[in-house]
Design an enzyme around this catalytic site. Structure first.
Site, PDB file in Angstrom:
ATOM      1  N   CYS A   1       0.843  -1.198   0.000  1.00  0.00           N
ATOM      2  CA  CYS A   1       0.000   0.000   0.000  1.00  0.00           C
ATOM      3  C   CYS A   1       0.876   1.243   0.000  1.00  0.00           C
ATOM      4  CB  CYS A   1      -0.929  -0.003   1.211  1.00  0.00           C
ATOM      5  SG  CYS A   1      -2.075   1.392   1.225  1.00  0.00           S
TER       6      CYS A   1
ATOM      7  N   CYS B   1      -0.412   4.364   0.374  1.00  0.00           N
ATOM      8  CA  CYS B   1      -1.095   5.503   1.003  1.00  0.00           C
ATOM      9  C   CYS B   1      -0.227   6.130   2.086  1.00  0.00           C
ATOM     10  CB  CYS B   1      -2.462   5.093   1.554  1.00  0.00           C
ATOM     11  SG  CYS B   1      -2.439   4.406   3.219  1.00  0.00           S
TER      12      CYS B   1
ATOM     13  N   CYS C   1      -0.924   4.452   6.181  1.00  0.00           N
ATOM     14  CA  CYS C   1      -0.413   3.173   6.681  1.00  0.00           C
ATOM     15  C   CYS C   1       1.009   3.327   7.223  1.00  0.00           C
ATOM     16  CB  CYS C   1      -0.407   2.122   5.567  1.00  0.00           C
ATOM     17  SG  CYS C   1      -2.032   1.489   5.128  1.00  0.00           S
TER      18      CYS C   1
END
Length: 190
Positions: A49, A51, A54
């Site tokens: 991920c 993003c 996180c």
């Protein structure tokens, strides 16, 4: 391509899961009063991920994150060291107040992912958990300081590792989210 560091648990190749992982213990990064969680069962929807919400290990461009049913998460030791990172977020990420490692993030609001908790499987003491299967929110690494000029190389490296890059979630999860929204709107068709 092989030299691009994305995340320590995938940089040397994605290890396949055992297919019979029964769960294990997640630990934070502290050497004293370590926060430990007991997880029952294997993880699902494991992915890299990009993003900015996180937790990522130092130097990692991506996190590796998966979900488990929230009922399968038990804080086993030193839960007093946990605090929610952002109470307004959908994912209530509980992090160690000392080392900063995100231990689990339940979804408790009315949402397609309600009843699931997000975890970082590389924190397991045991091996054999289901391998990452795709990469999500890839463009978001730009927000973390990666040059847009490097994005073709980032996507090529993810594909080289067998992780199809998406700038959202993978198609099955996006279909699940859209189905949830359609059911709420009364427009869902079997």
């Amino acid at each position: 391509m092989g030299g691009m560091a994305l995340h320590p648990s995938i940089d040397n190749g994605v290890s396949k899961g055992s297919g019979s992982f029964a769960g294990g213990t997640l630990s934070c990064g502290c050497t004293e009063r370590t926060v430990r969680l007991k997880i029952t069962g294997d993880v699902a929807h494991n992915h890299a991920c990009g993003c900015t919400k996180c937790w990522k290990p130092n130097g990692a461009m991506f996190s590796v994150v998966a979900v488990v049913p929230s009922d399968n998460v038990e804080v086993a030791e030193n839960g007093d060291k946990l605090a929610v990172v952002d109470p307004s977020a959908l994912i209530q990420r509980h992090a160690c107040k000392v080392c900063g490692v995100h231990m689990y993030g339940p979804v408790e609001r009315d949402h397609a992912f309600k009843g699931l908790s997000f975890i970082h499987p590389e924190r397991f003491a045991e091996n054999g958990w289901s391998a990452p299967g795709f990469a999500a929110f890839v463009s978001s690494v730009i927000e973390s300081g990666v040059s847009p000029k490097k994005m073709d190389g980032v996507r090529a490296r993810l594909k080289e590792l067998g992780l199809e890059p998406y700038d959202c979630l993978n198609p099955p999860l996006m279909d699940y989210l859209a189905s949830f929204a359609a059911k709420k709107a009364g427009t869902y068709v079997e």
